[in-house]
Write a protein that holds these residues in place. Structure first.
Motif, PDB file in Angstrom:
ATOM      1  N   ALA A 208      -3.461   3.879  12.019  1.00 23.45           N
ATOM      2  CA  ALA A 208      -3.494   4.695  13.121  1.00 23.45           C
ATOM      3  C   ALA A 208      -2.508   5.726  13.077  1.00 23.45           C
ATOM      4  CB  ALA A 208      -2.994   3.685  14.203  1.00 23.45           C
ATOM      5  N   ARG A 209      -1.476   5.683  12.264  1.00 19.18           N
ATOM      6  CA  ARG A 209      -0.503   6.685  12.268  1.00 19.18           C
ATOM      7  C   ARG A 209      -1.115   8.023  11.413  1.00 19.18           C
ATOM      8  NH1 ARG A 209       4.263   6.071  10.490  1.00 19.18           N
ATOM      9  NH2 ARG A 209       3.878   3.820   9.374  1.00 19.18           N
ATOM     10  N   LEU A 210      -1.492   7.364  10.233  1.00 18.87           N
ATOM     11  CA  LEU A 210      -2.089   8.389   9.284  1.00 18.87           C
ATOM     12  C   LEU A 210      -3.356   9.269  10.067  1.00 18.87           C
ATOM     13  CD1 LEU A 210      -1.693   6.495   6.084  1.00 18.87           C
ATOM     14  CD2 LEU A 210      -0.180   8.346   6.820  1.00 18.87           C
ATOM     15  N   SER A 211      -4.166   8.299  10.544  1.00 18.78           N
ATOM     16  CA  SER A 211      -5.233   8.983  11.310  1.00 18.78           C
ATOM     17  C   SER A 211      -4.942  10.329  11.944  1.00 18.78           C
ATOM     18  CB  SER A 211      -6.046   8.054  11.981  1.00 18.78           C
ATOM     19  OG  SER A 211      -5.315   7.655  13.152  1.00 18.78           O
ATOM     20  N   ARG A 212      -3.697  10.198  12.373  1.00 18.24           N
ATOM     21  CA  ARG A 212      -3.156  11.222  13.342  1.00 18.24           C
ATOM     22  C   ARG A 212      -2.420  12.426  12.461  1.00 18.24           C
ATOM     23  NH1 ARG A 212      -1.705   6.673  16.331  1.00 18.24           N
ATOM     24  NH2 ARG A 212       0.225   6.802  15.969  1.00 18.24           N
ATOM     25  N   VAL A 213      -2.553  12.283  11.267  1.00 18.04           N
ATOM     26  CA  VAL A 213      -1.814  13.211  10.387  1.00 18.04           C
ATOM     27  C   VAL A 213      -2.851  13.952   9.577  1.00 18.04           C
ATOM     28  CG1 VAL A 213      -0.309  13.395   8.326  1.00 18.04           C
ATOM     29  CG2 VAL A 213       0.376  11.899  10.329  1.00 18.04           C
ATOM     30  N   PHE A 214      -3.774  13.365   8.655  1.00 12.64           N
ATOM     31  CA  PHE A 214      -4.708  13.726   7.832  1.00 12.64           C
ATOM     32  C   PHE A 214      -5.751  14.326   8.549  1.00 12.64           C
ATOM     33  CE2 PHE A 214      -2.670  10.640   4.727  1.00 12.64           C
ATOM     34  CZ  PHE A 214      -2.296  11.567   3.624  1.00 12.64           C
ATOM     35  N   PRO A 215      -6.296  15.527   8.600  1.00 12.50           N
ATOM     36  CA  PRO A 215      -7.301  16.178   9.038  1.00 12.50           C
ATOM     37  C   PRO A 215      -8.734  15.686   8.741  1.00 12.50           C
ATOM     38  CG  PRO A 215      -6.586  17.814   7.483  1.00 12.50           C
ATOM     39  CD  PRO A 215      -5.546  16.541   7.282  1.00 12.50           C
ATOM     40  N   ASP A 216      -8.799  15.099   7.421  1.00 15.38           N
ATOM     41  CA  ASP A 216     -10.311  14.637   6.973  1.00 15.38           C
ATOM     42  C   ASP A 216     -10.000  12.912   6.760  1.00 15.38           C
ATOM     43  OD1 ASP A 216     -12.454  13.857   5.868  1.00 15.38           O
ATOM     44  OD2 ASP A 216     -12.770  15.594   4.815  1.00 15.38           O
ATOM     45  N   PHE A 217      -9.807  12.160   7.695  1.00 15.01           N
ATOM     46  CA  PHE A 217      -9.463  10.907   7.540  1.00 15.01           C
ATOM     47  C   PHE A 217     -10.558   9.842   7.994  1.00 15.01           C
ATOM     48  CE2 PHE A 217      -7.598   6.750   9.068  1.00 15.01           C
ATOM     49  CZ  PHE A 217      -6.736   6.485   8.220  1.00 15.01           C
ATOM     50  N   ARG A 218     -10.814   8.905   7.124  1.00 17.16           N
ATOM     51  CA  ARG A 218     -11.847   7.814   7.391  1.00 17.16           C
ATOM     52  C   ARG A 218     -11.403   6.538   7.154  1.00 17.16           C
ATOM     53  NH1 ARG A 218     -17.432   7.050   3.877  1.00 17.16           N
ATOM     54  NH2 ARG A 218     -18.102   5.213   4.883  1.00 17.16           N
ATOM     55  N   LEU A 219     -11.642   5.444   7.972  1.00 16.57           N
ATOM     56  CA  LEU A 219     -10.977   4.144   7.918  1.00 16.57           C
ATOM     57  C   LEU A 219     -12.275   3.264   7.893  1.00 16.57           C
ATOM     58  CD1 LEU A 219      -8.982   2.060   8.461  1.00 16.57           C
ATOM     59  CD2 LEU A 219      -9.275   2.015  10.999  1.00 16.57           C
ATOM     60  N   GLU A 220     -12.206   2.361   6.872  1.00 15.71           N
ATOM     61  CA  GLU A 220     -13.298   1.206   6.933  1.00 15.71           C
ATOM     62  C   GLU A 220     -12.497  -0.014   6.709  1.00 15.71           C
ATOM     63  OE1 GLU A 220     -16.103   1.065   6.479  1.00 15.71           O
ATOM     64  OE2 GLU A 220     -16.778   3.285   6.500  1.00 15.71           O
ATOM     65  N   VAL A 221     -12.929  -0.911   7.558  1.00 10.90           N
ATOM     66  CA  VAL A 221     -12.593  -2.218   7.895  1.00 10.90           C
ATOM     67  C   VAL A 221     -13.308  -3.305   7.192  1.00 10.90           C
ATOM     68  CG1 VAL A 221     -11.294  -3.836   9.551  1.00 10.90           C
ATOM     69  CG2 VAL A 221     -11.219  -1.390   9.791  1.00 10.90           C
ATOM     70  N   PHE A 222     -12.474  -4.326   6.606  1.00 11.10           N
ATOM     71  CA  PHE A 222     -13.308  -5.341   5.903  1.00 11.10           C
ATOM     72  C   PHE A 222     -12.672  -6.577   6.755  1.00 11.10           C
ATOM     73  CE2 PHE A 222     -13.937  -2.413   2.808  1.00 11.10           C
ATOM     74  CZ  PHE A 222     -14.876  -2.747   1.643  1.00 11.10           C
ATOM     75  N   PRO A 223     -13.423  -7.196   7.920  1.00  9.83           N
ATOM     76  CA  PRO A 223     -13.007  -7.919   8.813  1.00  9.83           C
ATOM     77  C   PRO A 223     -12.314  -9.270   8.034  1.00  9.83           C
ATOM     78  CG  PRO A 223     -14.913  -7.291   9.476  1.00  9.83           C
ATOM     79  CD  PRO A 223     -14.661  -6.632   8.080  1.00  9.83           C
ATOM     80  N   ASP A 224     -13.064  -9.702   7.012  1.00  8.16           N
ATOM     81  CA  ASP A 224     -12.521 -11.012   6.497  1.00  8.16           C
ATOM     82  C   ASP A 224     -11.576 -10.985   5.375  1.00  8.16           C
ATOM     83  OD1 ASP A 224     -14.391 -12.403   8.204  1.00  8.16           O
ATOM     84  OD2 ASP A 224     -15.967 -12.068   6.582  1.00  8.16           O
ATOM     85  N   ARG A 225     -10.981 -10.050   4.995  1.00 10.02           N
ATOM     86  CA  ARG A 225     -10.084  -9.692   3.975  1.00 10.02           C
ATOM     87  C   ARG A 225      -8.807  -9.506   4.707  1.00 10.02           C
ATOM     88  NH1 ARG A 225     -13.937 -11.277   1.868  1.00 10.02           N
ATOM     89  NH2 ARG A 225     -12.419 -13.013   1.688  1.00 10.02           N
ATOM     90  N   HIS A 226      -7.811  -9.870   3.744  1.00  9.00           N
ATOM     91  CA  HIS A 226      -6.322  -9.561   3.877  1.00  9.00           C
ATOM     92  C   HIS A 226      -5.552  -8.825   2.707  1.00  9.00           C
ATOM     93  CE1 HIS A 226      -4.747 -13.221   2.116  1.00  9.00           C
ATOM     94  NE2 HIS A 226      -5.615 -13.867   2.882  1.00  9.00           N
ATOM     95  N   HIS A 227      -4.316  -8.726   2.930  1.00  3.57           N
ATOM     96  CA  HIS A 227      -3.518  -8.134   1.872  1.00  3.57           C
ATOM     97  C   HIS A 227      -3.358  -8.766   0.524  1.00  3.57           C
ATOM     98  CE1 HIS A 227      -1.038  -4.403   1.066  1.00  3.57           C
ATOM     99  NE2 HIS A 227      -0.207  -5.340   0.292  1.00  3.57           N
ATOM    100  N   PHE A 228      -3.594  -9.892   0.418  1.00  8.10           N
ATOM    101  CA  PHE A 228      -3.407 -10.802  -0.816  1.00  8.10           C
ATOM    102  C   PHE A 228      -4.673 -11.260  -1.132  1.00  8.10           C
ATOM    103  CE2 PHE A 228       0.775 -10.737   1.305  1.00  8.10           C
ATOM    104  CZ  PHE A 228       1.383 -10.019   0.119  1.00  8.10           C
ATOM    105  N   ASP A 229      -5.827 -10.985  -0.504  1.00  9.52           N
ATOM    106  CA  ASP A 229      -7.306 -11.184  -1.109  1.00  9.52           C
ATOM    107  C   ASP A 229      -7.988  -9.771  -0.730  1.00  9.52           C
ATOM    108  OD1 ASP A 229      -7.849 -11.552   1.676  1.00  9.52           O
ATOM    109  OD2 ASP A 229      -9.460 -13.170   1.374  1.00  9.52           O
ATOM    110  N   PRO A 230      -7.651  -8.726  -1.115  1.00  9.68           N
ATOM    111  CA  PRO A 230      -7.809  -7.480  -0.968  1.00  9.68           C
ATOM    112  C   PRO A 230      -9.190  -6.931  -1.274  1.00  9.68           C
ATOM    113  CG  PRO A 230      -6.468  -7.076  -2.737  1.00  9.68           C
ATOM    114  CD  PRO A 230      -6.489  -8.710  -2.427  1.00  9.68           C
ATOM    115  N   PRO A 231      -9.901  -6.319  -0.519  1.00  8.40           N
ATOM    116  CA  PRO A 231     -11.274  -5.816  -0.610  1.00  8.40           C
ATOM    117  C   PRO A 231     -11.623  -5.325  -2.071  1.00  8.40           C
ATOM    118  CG  PRO A 231     -10.491  -4.981   1.429  1.00  8.40           C
ATOM    119  CD  PRO A 231      -9.453  -5.667   0.816  1.00  8.40           C
ATOM    120  N   HIS A 232     -10.851  -4.626  -2.959  1.00 12.83           N
ATOM    121  CA  HIS A 232     -11.089  -4.030  -4.164  1.00 12.83           C
ATOM    122  C   HIS A 232     -11.160  -5.309  -5.107  1.00 12.83           C
ATOM    123  CE1 HIS A 232      -6.734  -3.809  -3.935  1.00 12.83           C
ATOM    124  NE2 HIS A 232      -6.720  -4.157  -5.102  1.00 12.83           N
ATOM    125  N   ARG A 233     -10.630  -6.512  -4.693  1.00 18.24           N
ATOM    126  CA  ARG A 233     -10.648  -7.555  -5.804  1.00 18.24           C
ATOM    127  C   ARG A 233     -11.927  -8.476  -5.293  1.00 18.24           C
ATOM    128  NH1 ARG A 233      -5.335  -8.941  -5.393  1.00 18.24           N
ATOM    129  NH2 ARG A 233      -5.607 -11.099  -5.337  1.00 18.24           N
TER     130      ARG A 233
END
Length: 256
Positions: A208-233
């Motif tokens: 949320a904080r970075l979305s107010r800083v970067f002029p070209d910002f996109r957020l993608e949420v993976f509802p079932d994932r968390h930090h220790f089973d991250p989407p990229h894995r």
């Protein structure tokens, strides 16, 4: 078509190979990518003078060695925080930025909940290694998430370095001056990938904080994932498709 030139930084726990192996497979051809291990773990203990800039400087050396004047940068967790520092210091080198739940994203505009969470991170200092890792992981997820037990058998040799390395990141976050105005001047595409079951007082607050800083910002949420089973894995094909689209837009060409 020239392959996308990409450097990926892992977090403070898994080395780059296991962290990004499945994602690199999913990216396939058309990407010239290097998953770079953190300088933090080059020796048995963190260098006394290590900072987030140590990682950024090493990324630039890697790019220079490959003859890359510019490249796409991907960073997860602690590597995401180092990627933010590099973006602020040398924005001219980056064609785009992808953040996979950066562990820390500056000290401005913290919510009360975010500030309370960082008091809990401070309390990790001095815990024995096993208790440190368990408490560290617990803070990274929602209260209702059940974390799996450690895998059976002896831990890999590199795991012994992780509590000290995580501690070095936590120490650096207290003193590093991440320049908000420099980040605000970065006009290239920024993609933030977030797990819906990660601690919302941490990673969602960062998003949320970075979305107010970067002029070209996109957020993608993976509802079932968390930090220790991250989407990229866990969902590498979907992440690979998002990254390919992200990079193609940054290069000014249509996605695959």
């Amino acid at each position: 078509m020239t392959p996308f030139r990409v450097i990926l930084l892992p977090g403070s726990v898994l080395p780059a190979g296991p962290a990004y192996g499945r994602l690199l497979e999913a990216l396939g051809t058309g990407v010239d990518a290097v998953a770079k291990d953190l300088e933090l773990y080059a020796d048995d203990s963190p260098p006394a003078d290590w900072t987030l800039d140590t990682e950024g400087d090493a990324v630039l050396r890697e790019a220079d060695a490959r003859g890359w004047d510019s490249f796409h940068l991907v960073g997860y967790s602690g590597g995401g925080s180092a990627s933010l520092a590099l973006t602020a210091a040398h924005p001219e080198r980056l064609r785009s930025l992808a953040l996979l739940e950066p562990a820390w994203a500056g000290t401005w505009d913290w919510s009360p909940e975010h500030a309370e969470l960082w008091k809990k991170y401070d309390q990790l200092n001095g815990l024995p290694p096993g208790a440190f890792m368990a408490a560290f992981m617990r803070l990274g997820v929602r209260d209702d998430v059940v974390l799996p037990p450690p895998p059976p058998g002896p831990p890999p040799p590199w795991m012994a370095r992780r509590p000290a390395g995580i501690g070095a990141f936590l120490k650096a976050f207290k003193s590093y001056n991440l320049d908000r105005s420099r980040l605000a001047g970065f006009d290239r595409p920024v993609l933030f990938i977030l797990g819906g079951k990660s601690n919302p007082d941490d990673y969602a607050d960062n998003a949320a904080r970075l979305s107010r800083v970067f002029p070209d910002f996109r957020l993608e949420v993976f509802p079932d994932r968390h930090h220790f089973d991250p989407p990229h894995r866990i969902e590498p094909e979907r992440v690979a498709a998002l990254l390919q689209e992200h990079w193609a837009r940054a290069e000014g060409s249509p996605g695959p």
